[in-house]
Design a protein around this motif. Structure first.
Motif, PDB file in Angstrom:
ATOM      1  N   MET A   1      23.976  71.250   7.759  1.00  0.00           N
ATOM      2  CA  MET A   1      23.107  71.710   8.825  1.00  0.00           C
ATOM      3  C   MET A   1      23.573  71.075  10.132  1.00  0.00           C
ATOM      4  N   GLY A   2      23.748  71.885  11.143  1.00  0.00           N
ATOM      5  CA  GLY A   2      24.198  71.405  12.438  1.00  0.00           C
ATOM      6  C   GLY A   2      23.075  70.715  13.210  1.00  0.00           C
ATOM      7  N   ARG A   3      23.451  70.132  14.337  1.00  0.00           N
ATOM      8  CA  ARG A   3      22.499  69.374  15.153  1.00  0.00           C
ATOM      9  C   ARG A   3      21.329  70.250  15.605  1.00  0.00           C
ATOM     10  N   ARG A   4      21.632  71.445  16.064  1.00  0.00           N
ATOM     11  CA  ARG A   4      20.598  72.340  16.551  1.00  0.00           C
ATOM     12  C   ARG A   4      19.608  72.708  15.442  1.00  0.00           C
ATOM     13  N   GLU A   5      20.126  73.013  14.254  1.00  0.00           N
ATOM     14  CA  GLU A   5      19.263  73.356  13.126  1.00  0.00           C
ATOM     15  C   GLU A   5      18.408  72.159  12.705  1.00  0.00           C
ATOM     16  N   ARG A   6      19.016  70.963  12.733  1.00  0.00           N
ATOM     17  CA  ARG A   6      18.256  69.745  12.388  1.00  0.00           C
ATOM     18  C   ARG A   6      17.124  69.520  13.384  1.00  0.00           C
ATOM     19  N   LYS A   7      17.411  69.743  14.658  1.00  0.00           N
ATOM     20  CA  LYS A   7      16.392  69.560  15.685  1.00  0.00           C
ATOM     21  C   LYS A   7      15.263  70.573  15.516  1.00  0.00           C
ATOM     22  N   LYS A   8      15.603  71.837  15.228  1.00  0.00           N
ATOM     23  CA  LYS A   8      14.587  72.861  15.014  1.00  0.00           C
ATOM     24  C   LYS A   8      13.727  72.514  13.791  1.00  0.00           C
ATOM     25  N   ALA A   9      14.378  72.059  12.728  1.00  0.00           N
ATOM     26  CA  ALA A   9      13.646  71.691  11.517  1.00  0.00           C
ATOM     27  C   ALA A   9      12.724  70.495  11.780  1.00  0.00           C
ATOM     28  N   ALA A  10      13.197  69.529  12.558  1.00  0.00           N
ATOM     29  CA  ALA A  10      12.377  68.357  12.885  1.00  0.00           C
ATOM     30  C   ALA A  10      11.181  68.764  13.741  1.00  0.00           C
ATOM     31  N   THR A  11      11.394  69.663  14.681  1.00  0.00           N
ATOM     32  CA  THR A  11      10.294  70.145  15.521  1.00  0.00           C
ATOM     33  C   THR A  11       9.269  70.878  14.666  1.00  0.00           C
ATOM     34  N   ARG A  12       9.751  71.744  13.805  1.00  0.00           N
ATOM     35  CA  ARG A  12       8.848  72.492  12.912  1.00  0.00           C
ATOM     36  C   ARG A  12       8.036  71.530  12.054  1.00  0.00           C
ATOM     37  N   GLN A  13       8.691  70.531  11.499  1.00  0.00           N
ATOM     38  CA  GLN A  13       7.996  69.563  10.649  1.00  0.00           C
ATOM     39  C   GLN A  13       6.976  68.756  11.448  1.00  0.00           C
ATOM     40  N   ALA A  14       7.331  68.373  12.667  1.00  0.00           N
ATOM     41  CA  ALA A  14       6.400  67.615  13.520  1.00  0.00           C
ATOM     42  C   ALA A  14       5.149  68.442  13.819  1.00  0.00           C
ATOM     43  N   ILE A  15       5.342  69.722  14.075  1.00  0.00           N
ATOM     44  CA  ILE A  15       4.202  70.609  14.343  1.00  0.00           C
ATOM     45  C   ILE A  15       3.319  70.722  13.098  1.00  0.00           C
ATOM     46  N   ALA A  16       3.929  70.979  11.964  1.00  0.00           N
ATOM     47  CA  ALA A  16       3.175  71.127  10.714  1.00  0.00           C
ATOM     48  C   ALA A  16       2.434  69.838  10.363  1.00  0.00           C
ATOM     49  N   ASP A  17       3.102  68.703  10.530  1.00  0.00           N
ATOM     50  CA  ASP A  17       2.464  67.414  10.226  1.00  0.00           C
ATOM     51  C   ASP A  17       1.278  67.149  11.141  1.00  0.00           C
ATOM     52  N   ALA A  18       1.463  67.423  12.428  1.00  0.00           N
ATOM     53  CA  ALA A  18       0.372  67.217  13.388  1.00  0.00           C
ATOM     54  C   ALA A  18      -0.808  68.128  13.054  1.00  0.00           C
ATOM     55  N   ALA A  19      -0.515  69.376  12.752  1.00  0.00           N
ATOM     56  CA  ALA A  19      -1.578  70.334  12.427  1.00  0.00           C
ATOM     57  C   ALA A  19      -2.354  69.885  11.192  1.00  0.00           C
ATOM     58  N   LEU A  20      -1.642  69.551  10.145  1.00  0.00           N
ATOM     59  CA  LEU A  20      -2.324  69.161   8.914  1.00  0.00           C
ATOM     60  C   LEU A  20      -3.159  67.896   9.124  1.00  0.00           C
TER      61      LEU A  20
END
Length: 188
Positions: A1-20
């Motif tokens: 996974m490239g840097r951009r994909e890792r950053k997108k995945a981290a952002t998605r996870q941060a959003i999901a974690d905050a929401a939950l």
């Protein structure tokens, strides 16, 4: 996974974690999208790029769950029946999540006590049922619209629910899949 994909995945996870976290603290209906975006340090536009509707925030692993489910059928060891592969999947992935974890119990309560989430999860399982039925048909050489494939998919997804509250959930799931195995063997 490239840097951009890792950053997108981290952002998605941060959003999901905050929401939950916010949903579990205050309840689904008491938390707004803006609050979630602020807690995850993203804009609401970014939030909606990752999650098209509020309910999807709770089920952020939906696609991954479906992929694991289909892989259980398509990548099962040679000679293993489809019901046996689905039983192993249920015991490994669905039971492991429950395993007495207080966060899982809180998550389960959140979903069960929120009508919008109950509706969303029902629709999610219907999508998974369709995809699973298709995979079962392909693997069995049966027509795509074969009702036995749809029934097996439906009951395989429901089997772990039958174990809730059971004294020995692992045994309850195993028994449910024994029934599915026997019925499937009678048809194929």
């Amino acid at each position: 996974m490239g840097r951009r994909e890792r950053k997108k995945a981290a952002t998605r996870q941060a959003i999901a974690d905050a929401a939950l976290r916010l949903f579990l603290e205050r309840g689904y209906d008491e938390v707004g999208i803006r609050e979630i975006a602020d807690a995850a340090d993203v804009s609401t536009t970014t939030l909606f790029k990752h999650f098209p509707v509020k309910e999807a925030l709770v089920f952020d692993e939906d696609s991954a769950q479906e992929a694991r489910l289909l892989a259980a059928v398509r990548e099962r060891p040679q000679g293993q029946s489809i019901p046996a592969a689905l039983r192993e999947h249920a015991l490994r992935h669905r039971m492991a999540a429950a395993g007495g974890d207080a966060r899982f119990t809180a998550f389960f309560d959140l979903v069960n006590n929120t009508p919008a989430l109950r509706d969303y999860v029902q629709n999610m399982w219907l999508r998974h049922t369709s995809a699973l039925a298709q995979a079962i048909a392909e693997e069995s050489g049966l027509p795509a619209n074969d009702s036995a494939c749809t029934a097996l998919a439906h009951f395989a997804l429901e089997a772990p629910r039958t174990a809730r509250g059971n004294e020995d959930p692992r045994r309850a799931i195993t028994r449910a899949f024994e029934l599915l195995e026997n019925g499937w063997n009678a048809l194929t």
